[in-house]
Design a protein around this motif. Structure first.
Motif, PDB file in Angstrom:
ATOM      1  N   LEU A 145       0.853  -1.038  -0.013  1.00  0.00           N
ATOM      2  CA  LEU A 145       0.008   0.082   0.075  1.00  0.00           C
ATOM      3  C   LEU A 145       0.946   1.168   0.080  1.00  0.00           C
ATOM      4  CD1 LEU A 145      -2.705   1.345   0.198  1.00  0.00           C
ATOM      5  CD2 LEU A 145      -2.906   1.064   2.556  1.00  0.00           C
ATOM      6  N   SER A 146       1.022   2.030  -0.923  1.00  0.00           N
ATOM      7  CA  SER A 146       1.601   3.041  -1.316  1.00  0.00           C
ATOM      8  C   SER A 146       1.052   4.274  -2.057  1.00  0.00           C
ATOM      9  CB  SER A 146       2.763   2.916  -2.070  1.00  0.00           C
ATOM     10  OG  SER A 146       2.971   2.516  -3.428  1.00  0.00           O
ATOM     11  N   PRO A 147       1.168   5.448  -2.051  1.00  0.00           N
ATOM     12  CA  PRO A 147       0.389   6.284  -2.970  1.00  0.00           C
ATOM     13  C   PRO A 147       0.375   5.886  -4.455  1.00  0.00           C
ATOM     14  CG  PRO A 147       1.992   7.391  -1.673  1.00  0.00           C
ATOM     15  CD  PRO A 147       2.543   6.132  -1.237  1.00  0.00           C
ATOM     16  N   ASN A 148       1.456   5.157  -4.976  1.00  0.00           N
ATOM     17  CA  ASN A 148       1.335   4.663  -6.357  1.00  0.00           C
ATOM     18  C   ASN A 148       0.173   3.873  -6.457  1.00  0.00           C
ATOM     19  OD1 ASN A 148       3.714   6.100  -7.046  1.00  0.00           O
ATOM     20  ND2 ASN A 148       4.934   4.577  -6.803  1.00  0.00           N
ATOM     21  N   ASN A 149      -0.376   3.023  -5.543  1.00  0.00           N
ATOM     22  CA  ASN A 149      -1.145   2.076  -5.482  1.00  0.00           C
ATOM     23  C   ASN A 149      -2.532   2.350  -5.075  1.00  0.00           C
ATOM     24  OD1 ASN A 149       0.415   0.341  -6.899  1.00  0.00           O
ATOM     25  ND2 ASN A 149       1.295  -0.536  -5.030  1.00  0.00           N
ATOM     26  N   VAL A 150      -2.599   3.815  -4.789  1.00  0.00           N
ATOM     27  CA  VAL A 150      -4.106   4.577  -4.283  1.00  0.00           C
ATOM     28  C   VAL A 150      -4.580   5.381  -5.499  1.00  0.00           C
ATOM     29  CG1 VAL A 150      -5.175   5.979  -2.788  1.00  0.00           C
ATOM     30  CG2 VAL A 150      -3.551   4.315  -1.876  1.00  0.00           C
ATOM     31  N   PHE A 151      -5.911   4.846  -6.037  1.00  0.00           N
ATOM     32  CA  PHE A 151      -6.196   5.664  -7.255  1.00  0.00           C
ATOM     33  C   PHE A 151      -7.326   6.625  -6.958  1.00  0.00           C
ATOM     34  CE2 PHE A 151      -4.037   1.496  -8.396  1.00  0.00           C
ATOM     35  CZ  PHE A 151      -3.185   2.289  -9.015  1.00  0.00           C
ATOM     36  N   LEU A 152      -7.559   7.538  -7.555  1.00  0.00           N
ATOM     37  CA  LEU A 152      -8.609   8.616  -7.257  1.00  0.00           C
ATOM     38  C   LEU A 152      -9.475   8.802  -8.647  1.00  0.00           C
ATOM     39  CD1 LEU A 152      -6.517  11.206  -5.539  1.00  0.00           C
ATOM     40  CD2 LEU A 152      -7.592   9.375  -4.294  1.00  0.00           C
ATOM     41  N   SER A 153     -10.816   8.816  -8.125  1.00  0.00           N
ATOM     42  CA  SER A 153     -11.871   9.237  -9.282  1.00  0.00           C
ATOM     43  C   SER A 153     -12.118  10.548  -9.216  1.00  0.00           C
ATOM     44  CB  SER A 153     -13.076   8.353  -9.304  1.00  0.00           C
ATOM     45  OG  SER A 153     -12.643   6.934  -9.450  1.00  0.00           O
ATOM     46  N   LYS A 154     -12.803  11.342 -10.315  1.00  0.00           N
ATOM     47  CA  LYS A 154     -13.055  12.583 -10.465  1.00  0.00           C
ATOM     48  C   LYS A 154     -14.078  12.744  -9.223  1.00  0.00           C
ATOM     49  CE  LYS A 154     -11.308  13.386 -14.989  1.00  0.00           C
ATOM     50  NZ  LYS A 154     -11.509  13.562 -16.321  1.00  0.00           N
ATOM     51  N   ASN A 155     -14.777  11.899  -9.149  1.00  0.00           N
ATOM     52  CA  ASN A 155     -15.805  12.154  -7.777  1.00  0.00           C
ATOM     53  C   ASN A 155     -15.345  12.226  -6.399  1.00  0.00           C
ATOM     54  OD1 ASN A 155     -15.407   9.462  -7.443  1.00  0.00           O
ATOM     55  ND2 ASN A 155     -17.382   8.694  -8.167  1.00  0.00           N
ATOM     56  N   GLY A 156     -14.149  11.946  -6.440  1.00  0.00           N
ATOM     57  CA  GLY A 156     -13.727  12.030  -5.090  1.00  0.00           C
ATOM     58  C   GLY A 156     -13.177  10.507  -4.651  1.00  0.00           C
ATOM     59  N   ASP A 157     -13.688   9.571  -5.012  1.00  0.00           N
ATOM     60  CA  ASP A 157     -13.417   8.230  -4.375  1.00  0.00           C
ATOM     61  C   ASP A 157     -11.914   7.782  -4.460  1.00  0.00           C
ATOM     62  OD1 ASP A 157     -15.976   7.814  -3.844  1.00  0.00           O
ATOM     63  OD2 ASP A 157     -16.624   6.672  -5.526  1.00  0.00           O
ATOM     64  N   ALA A 158     -11.763   7.127  -3.430  1.00  0.00           N
ATOM     65  CA  ALA A 158     -10.061   6.621  -3.260  1.00  0.00           C
ATOM     66  C   ALA A 158     -10.099   5.146  -3.333  1.00  0.00           C
ATOM     67  CB  ALA A 158      -9.496   7.185  -2.170  1.00  0.00           C
ATOM     68  N   ARG A 159      -9.450   4.381  -3.920  1.00  0.00           N
ATOM     69  CA  ARG A 159      -9.524   3.043  -4.166  1.00  0.00           C
ATOM     70  C   ARG A 159      -8.065   2.590  -4.098  1.00  0.00           C
ATOM     71  NH1 ARG A 159     -14.072   3.827  -3.383  1.00  0.00           N
ATOM     72  NH2 ARG A 159     -15.924   3.651  -4.768  1.00  0.00           N
ATOM     73  N   MET A 160      -7.636   1.236  -3.233  1.00  0.00           N
ATOM     74  CA  MET A 160      -6.520   0.884  -3.252  1.00  0.00           C
ATOM     75  C   MET A 160      -6.743  -0.429  -4.399  1.00  0.00           C
ATOM     76  SD  MET A 160      -6.290  -1.549  -0.050  1.00  0.00           S
ATOM     77  CE  MET A 160      -7.245  -0.590   1.224  1.00  0.00           C
ATOM     78  N   GLY A 161      -5.233  -0.475  -5.086  1.00  0.00           N
ATOM     79  CA  GLY A 161      -5.325  -1.437  -5.990  1.00  0.00           C
ATOM     80  C   GLY A 161      -3.800  -2.182  -6.049  1.00  0.00           C
ATOM     81  N   ASP A 162      -3.538  -2.693  -7.178  1.00  0.00           N
ATOM     82  CA  ASP A 162      -2.154  -3.502  -7.351  1.00  0.00           C
ATOM     83  C   ASP A 162      -2.033  -4.484  -6.016  1.00  0.00           C
ATOM     84  OD1 ASP A 162       0.273  -4.680  -7.929  1.00  0.00           O
ATOM     85  OD2 ASP A 162       0.763  -2.808  -8.593  1.00  0.00           O
ATOM     86  N   PHE A 163      -2.805  -5.800  -6.157  1.00  0.00           N
ATOM     87  CA  PHE A 163      -2.687  -6.683  -4.987  1.00  0.00           C
ATOM     88  C   PHE A 163      -1.556  -7.754  -5.416  1.00  0.00           C
ATOM     89  CE2 PHE A 163      -6.412  -4.725  -4.037  1.00  0.00           C
ATOM     90  CZ  PHE A 163      -6.743  -5.124  -3.104  1.00  0.00           C
ATOM     91  N   GLY A 164      -0.472  -7.308  -6.197  1.00  0.00           N
ATOM     92  CA  GLY A 164       0.590  -8.324  -6.848  1.00  0.00           C
ATOM     93  C   GLY A 164       1.449  -8.917  -5.609  1.00  0.00           C
ATOM     94  N   PHE A 165       1.245  -8.222  -4.656  1.00  0.00           N
ATOM     95  CA  PHE A 165       2.053  -8.726  -3.373  1.00  0.00           C
ATOM     96  C   PHE A 165       1.495  -9.178  -2.236  1.00  0.00           C
ATOM     97  CE2 PHE A 165       6.119  -7.735  -0.543  1.00  0.00           C
ATOM     98  CZ  PHE A 165       6.714  -8.728  -0.916  1.00  0.00           C
ATOM     99  N   THR A 166       0.271  -9.451  -2.344  1.00  0.00           N
ATOM    100  CA  THR A 166      -0.786  -9.771  -1.476  1.00  0.00           C
ATOM    101  C   THR A 166      -0.301 -11.224  -0.868  1.00  0.00           C
ATOM    102  OG1 THR A 166      -2.497  -8.792  -2.658  1.00  0.00           O
ATOM    103  CG2 THR A 166      -3.123 -10.418  -0.966  1.00  0.00           C
ATOM    104  N   LYS A 167      -0.577 -11.344   0.495  1.00  0.00           N
ATOM    105  CA  LYS A 167      -0.345 -12.513   1.330  1.00  0.00           C
ATOM    106  C   LYS A 167      -1.548 -12.759   2.223  1.00  0.00           C
ATOM    107  CE  LYS A 167       3.167 -15.523   2.272  1.00  0.00           C
ATOM    108  NZ  LYS A 167       3.855 -16.306   1.187  1.00  0.00           N
ATOM    109  N   THR A 168      -1.846 -13.987   2.303  1.00  0.00           N
ATOM    110  CA  THR A 168      -2.850 -14.327   3.263  1.00  0.00           C
ATOM    111  C   THR A 168      -2.291 -15.022   4.564  1.00  0.00           C
ATOM    112  OG1 THR A 168      -3.179 -16.527   2.097  1.00  0.00           O
ATOM    113  CG2 THR A 168      -4.607 -14.780   1.237  1.00  0.00           C
ATOM    114  N   LEU A 169      -3.043 -14.947   5.338  1.00  0.00           N
ATOM    115  CA  LEU A 169      -2.625 -15.207   6.885  1.00  0.00           C
ATOM    116  C   LEU A 169      -3.622 -15.944   7.730  1.00  0.00           C
ATOM    117  CD1 LEU A 169      -0.727 -14.800   9.267  1.00  0.00           C
ATOM    118  CD2 LEU A 169      -1.700 -12.641   9.722  1.00  0.00           C
ATOM    119  N   LYS A 170      -3.431 -17.043   8.375  1.00  0.00           N
ATOM    120  CA  LYS A 170      -4.439 -17.857   8.853  1.00  0.00           C
ATOM    121  C   LYS A 170      -5.110 -16.902  10.027  1.00  0.00           C
ATOM    122  CE  LYS A 170      -4.377 -21.816   6.231  1.00  0.00           C
ATOM    123  NZ  LYS A 170      -5.797 -21.897   5.609  1.00  0.00           N
ATOM    124  N   ARG A 171      -6.323 -17.300  10.198  1.00  0.00           N
ATOM    125  CA  ARG A 171      -7.036 -16.432  11.279  1.00  0.00           C
ATOM    126  C   ARG A 171      -6.901 -17.269  12.625  1.00  0.00           C
ATOM    127  NH1 ARG A 171      -9.977 -12.087  10.459  1.00  0.00           N
ATOM    128  NH2 ARG A 171     -10.279 -12.826   7.959  1.00  0.00           N
TER     129      ARG A 171
END
Length: 290
Positions: A145-171
């Motif tokens: 999660l970095s500013p390069n991977n946070v995307f803004l829409s003209k309506n003001g919405d903010a979305r995180m993307g780029d899940f290429g380094f995602t890891k899952t952790l047992k609960r």
């Protein structure tokens, strides 16, 4: 998967990003006329099966995500013959957070506090979903999660993307640690957005994402990174360790300073979870709805 002609289904309008493993392009779905962002990953460029697995994991994770603060998954297709993986996503039609900060800095303009809270709220909702609700038995840790991977829409919405380094952790209270094959990828993640526990190769959990969110919010507010970008790794770690409280400009509220302090707790055991942060600062987030 059925055999498809992906290029026949989606017309390429322009390339909007390019990296070692592929490109991100703006594509129009011919059947609907809708415009989406499409990440095309070239799996044949991967040197190991473990590296390839990161891209496969990204596709598997993204197809199940549906939450505020996360780029919406639309479609995906694996071209077996050419070893190409396509992930079609919601197109955020303004810019990424890095570009937004540069734009504000060039205009010598402060980011309105209400907008900071708005971005933080949407991204925290996304992290709360990844960490607590996306999967019953697993926690999804974004890890990039970095500013390069946070995307803004003209309506003001903010979305995180780029899940290429995602890891899952047992609960089950277990922890993660970087595996040997992950070092190469971790080295290209901006170090000033990585939490101390990853920089020092310690055990970590989903609260690594909270630190990374903190670096994004700090950069949005101050127009600078939390550390000098081109430092050596030992100097970077020392600077982060010594700079336990990162002050923001005085015209912002004490509540916003407190929020930044909570996100950037050096000790991950003292960092609040996404859910706890949403509760602690609910008055600020609720005020956005008025």
């Amino acid at each position: 998967m059925s055999v498809r002609n992906f290029d026949e289904e989606y017309e390429t309008l322009k390339v909007i990003g390019k990296g070692y493993f592929g490109t991100v392009s703006l594509r129009k779905q011919k059947s609907t006329g809708n415009v989406y962002a499409c990440k095309e990953s070239n799996l044949s460029a991967c040197k190991t099966e473990q590296q390839k697995q990161l891209f496969i994991t990204e596709a598997a994770v993204m197809k199940d995500l549906d939450s505020t603060g996360i780029v919406q998954h639309i479609d995906q297709y694996f071209d077996q013959a050419n070893q190409k993986l396509y992930i079609v996503m919601e197109y955020c039609d303004d810019c990424n957070l890095t570009q937004y900060v540069i734009r504000q800095k060039e205009q010598n303009a402060f980011v309105p506090e209400a907008f900071v809270w708005h971005v933080a709220h949407q991204l925290l909702q996304g992290l709360d979903y990844l960490h607590n609700r996306a999967r019953k038995d697993e926690i999804i840790v974004h890890r990039d999660l970095s500013p390069n991977n946070v995307f803004l829409s003209k309506n003001g919405d903010a979305r995180m993307g780029d899940f290429g380094f995602t890891k899952t952790l047992k609960r089950d209270g277990s922890w993660l640690k970087l595996e040997a094959f992950e070092y190469a990828y971790a080295s290209i993640v901006p170090p000033h957005h990585q939490p101390p526990e990853l920089l020092t190769n310690q055990l970590y959990n989903e609260k690594a994402d909270i630190w990374s969110l903190g670096t994004c919010i700090y950069e949005l507010i101050t127009h600078r990174t939390i550390t000098v970008v081109h430092k050596t790794l030992p100097d970077l770690i020392n600077e982060i360790n010594e700079c336990r409280i990162l002050k923001i400009q005085s015209h912002y509220s004490n509540q916003l300073q407190n929020f930044v302090d909570e996100l950037l707790k050096y000790d991950l055991n003292k960092r609040l979870s996404a859910k706890e942060l949403l509760i602690k600062f609910q008055d600020q987030f609720n005020s956005l709805q008025k």
